[in-house]
Design a protein around this motif. Structure first.
Motif, PDB file in Angstrom:
ATOM      1  N   LEU A  73       0.845  -1.185   0.000  1.00 22.94           N
ATOM      2  CA  LEU A  73       0.000   0.000   0.000  1.00 22.94           C
ATOM      3  C   LEU A  73       0.881   1.235   0.000  1.00 22.94           C
ATOM      4  O   LEU A  73       1.819   1.339   0.793  1.00 22.94           O
ATOM      5  CB  LEU A  73      -0.893   0.013   1.245  1.00 22.94           C
ATOM      6  N   ARG A  74       0.572   2.178  -0.903  1.00 31.57           N
ATOM      7  CA  ARG A  74       1.215   3.493  -0.868  1.00 31.57           C
ATOM      8  C   ARG A  74       0.115   4.522  -0.663  1.00 31.57           C
ATOM      9  O   ARG A  74      -0.688   4.771  -1.562  1.00 31.57           O
ATOM     10  CB  ARG A  74       1.992   3.771  -2.158  1.00 31.57           C
ATOM     11  N   PHE A  75       0.077   5.077   0.529  1.00 26.72           N
ATOM     12  CA  PHE A  75      -0.908   6.101   0.857  1.00 26.72           C
ATOM     13  C   PHE A  75      -0.309   7.435   0.453  1.00 26.72           C
ATOM     14  O   PHE A  75       0.744   7.829   0.972  1.00 26.72           O
ATOM     15  CB  PHE A  75      -1.223   6.052   2.349  1.00 26.72           C
ATOM     16  N   ILE A  76      -0.939   8.145  -0.479  1.00 26.07           N
ATOM     17  CA  ILE A  76      -0.268   9.235  -1.180  1.00 26.07           C
ATOM     18  C   ILE A  76      -0.617  10.626  -0.657  1.00 26.07           C
ATOM     19  O   ILE A  76      -0.341  11.619  -1.337  1.00 26.07           O
ATOM     20  CB  ILE A  76      -0.555   9.164  -2.698  1.00 26.07           C
ATOM     21  N   ASP A  77      -1.217  10.733   0.529  1.00 24.87           N
ATOM     22  CA  ASP A  77      -1.452  12.058   1.082  1.00 24.87           C
ATOM     23  C   ASP A  77      -0.114  12.814   1.128  1.00 24.87           C
ATOM     24  O   ASP A  77       0.889  12.268   1.604  1.00 24.87           O
ATOM     25  CB  ASP A  77      -2.032  11.953   2.490  1.00 24.87           C
ATOM     26  N   PRO A  78      -0.077  14.075   0.624  1.00 26.64           N
ATOM     27  CA  PRO A  78       1.204  14.785   0.544  1.00 26.64           C
ATOM     28  C   PRO A  78       1.868  15.036   1.889  1.00 26.64           C
ATOM     29  O   PRO A  78       3.089  15.198   1.954  1.00 26.64           O
ATOM     30  CB  PRO A  78       0.832  16.109  -0.148  1.00 26.64           C
ATOM     31  N   GLN A  79       1.110  15.079   2.969  1.00 26.52           N
ATOM     32  CA  GLN A  79       1.704  15.277   4.294  1.00 26.52           C
ATOM     33  C   GLN A  79       1.794  13.992   5.089  1.00 26.52           C
ATOM     34  O   GLN A  79       2.805  13.715   5.726  1.00 26.52           O
ATOM     35  CB  GLN A  79       0.898  16.298   5.104  1.00 26.52           C
ATOM     36  N   TYR A  80       0.736  13.186   5.045  1.00 28.92           N
ATOM     37  CA  TYR A  80       0.641  12.034   5.934  1.00 28.92           C
ATOM     38  C   TYR A  80       0.859  10.696   5.227  1.00 28.92           C
ATOM     39  O   TYR A  80       0.531   9.649   5.768  1.00 28.92           O
ATOM     40  CB  TYR A  80      -0.726  12.040   6.618  1.00 28.92           C
ATOM     41  N   GLY A  81       1.435  10.734   4.041  1.00 28.05           N
ATOM     42  CA  GLY A  81       1.621   9.506   3.281  1.00 28.05           C
ATOM     43  C   GLY A  81       2.599   8.534   3.914  1.00 28.05           C
ATOM     44  O   GLY A  81       3.474   8.916   4.699  1.00 28.05           O
TER      45      GLY A  81
END
Length: 203
Positions: A73-81
């Protein structure tokens, strides 16, 4: 004396080794299938971005899908990724053709205790560095590689659980428990569960 040529040969060998190592790392990180997503985004955006194949959402339904291969899984939120290790089980839910929540085990098989701690500490370090904060720490403190935590995880009736929150945007629950692996009957093996969703419950 051949000292200069020997030094040059050693330098060239070190450079070659470093280059091979770098290429290997690039191939590993670029060839590992992944599900890359944001919570709440259109399902098709997630499908087009991800290198792991996953089926379309069902219009008008609340359900979920599994990738068609092992995937990280790559969570792509720019701050919380953050990025997980490859997983054999990775379930992504959808609601109204948008990404809902994620439930997964960030591992390919049940792990030994040292490897289990390496995974959970790797995840916690990413969250901490990105600004996630542990919550419910009085009853469920973050995992740590200590004798107390090792004893707790070895206890089949206890295991461990930790919660992390990114402002009022996201929440993670991380769970570790003993797992009876019949392929390794004499070994202590562990299963990790990670759930990612919008915040729920009280801090």
């Amino acid at each position: 004396m051949n000292l200069p040529s020997q030094v040059n040969w050693r330098h060239a060998a070190l450079v070659l080794f470093a280059a091979v190592l770098l290429v290997g790392m690039i191939r590993f990180f670029t060839s590992t299938p992944e599900i890359a997503l944001m919570l709440g985004e259109p399902w098709e955006d997630m499908r087009q971005r991800s290198s792991a194949a996953i089926a379309p959402a069902i219009p008008g339904e609340i359900w979920g899908r599994l990738p068609k291969s092992d995937a990280r899984l790559r969570f792509i939120d720019p701050q919380y990724g953050f990025i997980t290790p490859p997983a054999r089980f990775l379930a992504v839910s959808f609601d109204n053709e948008r990404v809902g929540s994620i439930r997964m085990s960030p591992q390919i098989e049940p792990l030994l205790l040292d490897d289990t701690l390496n995974v959970v500490l790797y995840l916690q370090k990413q969250w901490s560095n990105a600004g996630w904060l542990p919550i419910r720490v009085a009853s469920n403190p973050p995992f740590a590689d200590t004798p107390e935590w090792r004893a707790r995880l070895r206890n089949v009736n206890r295991g461990g659980k930790s919660y992390w929150r990114a402002e009022n945007k996201y929440q993670v629950m991380l769970v570790v428990g003993r797992f009876k692996d019949y392929r390794h009957p004499t070994e202590e093996r562990y299963l990790i569960t990670l759930e990612l969703s919008r915040p729920w419950g009280l801090p």
